[in-house]
Scaffold this active site. Structure first.
Site: not given
Length: 249
Positions: A59, A139, A152, A156
């Protein structure tokens, strides 16, 4: 072979971009540790690669798990030369007020905190070995965000900026750091990123915003990662490398 005798850790290496990168690295001569929450899937990839690969359950948001990945890498192969922080997750594409705190925390834990843990564990080894390469999978969401993915996108954006800052701070130790910034690809995260069912019609609407008219393929990311990890890119550090078919133009 462009990575002959190099030792690499690839997180989230059991599928998608990570799997393609692990396979490409191994094909170019590297020994690869595939770190993934899904041990069985990681073992499948490792067994298909062969003796040059090792699967380790982890993890990436847990410091002890990360330390174990690095320890197992050193024990089986040696000091890592390359670290690819690829593991990532998202919340569903939805209005920002509908994302609950647990989802927010999970996104930042997997996408951002994991890099903190791996940097703490790997950088001292790379420093003492005379250098290394860190690739963080950011991203296009951190460069040109889409609505519905605010938290999100923010995670990024943090990855992209963190990569540049790490590059500046680690350069004296000959550790290069770059961010890979793919547009959405044909991976398990696609439906959540689109916010609608993964149908041909919905894919086409999404693809219409990409000038080269297709999704990012895992092989695209693997090719970019190979270049930036290789000695061919020895003078490249601190870049946000779009792999996006022109999405961020």
């Amino acid at each position: 072979m462009r990575l002959k005798d190099k030792i690499a850790i690839v997180t989230g290496g059991a599928s998608g971009f990570g799997e393609a990168t692990a396979r490409r690295f191994a094909a170019e001569g590297a020994r690869v540790v595939i770190a993934d929450l899904r041990l069985e899937a990681a073992q499948r990839v490792a067994s298909e690669i062969g003796g040059a690969a090792l699967a380790v359950a982890a993890d990436v948001g847990v410091a002890d798990d990360v330390a174990n990945v690095v320890s197992e890498t050193s024990r089986h192969f040696g000091t890592p030369d390359i670290l690819v922080n690829n593991a990532g997750t998202t919340h569903p594409n939805q209005p920002l007020l509908e994302t609950d705190e647990a989802s927010f925390d999970r996104v930042f834990r997997v996408n951002v905190k994991s890099i903190y843990h791996f940097v703490q564990a790997v950088v001292p080894l790379m420093r003492d070995a005379g250098g290394g390469v860190i690739l963080n999978v950011g991203s296009t969401a951190g460069i040109r965000p889409r609505p519905g993915l605010t938290w999100y996108n923010a995670s990024k954006g943090a990855v992209n900026l963190m990569s540049r800052s790490l590059a500046a701070e680690l350069a004296p130790w000959k550790i290069r750091v770059n961010a890979l910034c793919p547009v959405a690809g044909d991976t398990p995260l696609l439906a959540a990123l689109m916010g609608v069912p993964d149908t041909p019609e919905n894919r086409q609407k999404f693809i219409s915003s990409i000038p080269l008219s297709r999704l990012c393929r895992p092989s695209d990311v693997a090719a970019a990662a190979l270049y930036l990890a290789s000695d061919e890119a020895e003078f490249i550090t601190g870049v946000e490398f779009p792999i996006d078919g022109g999405r961020t133009i």
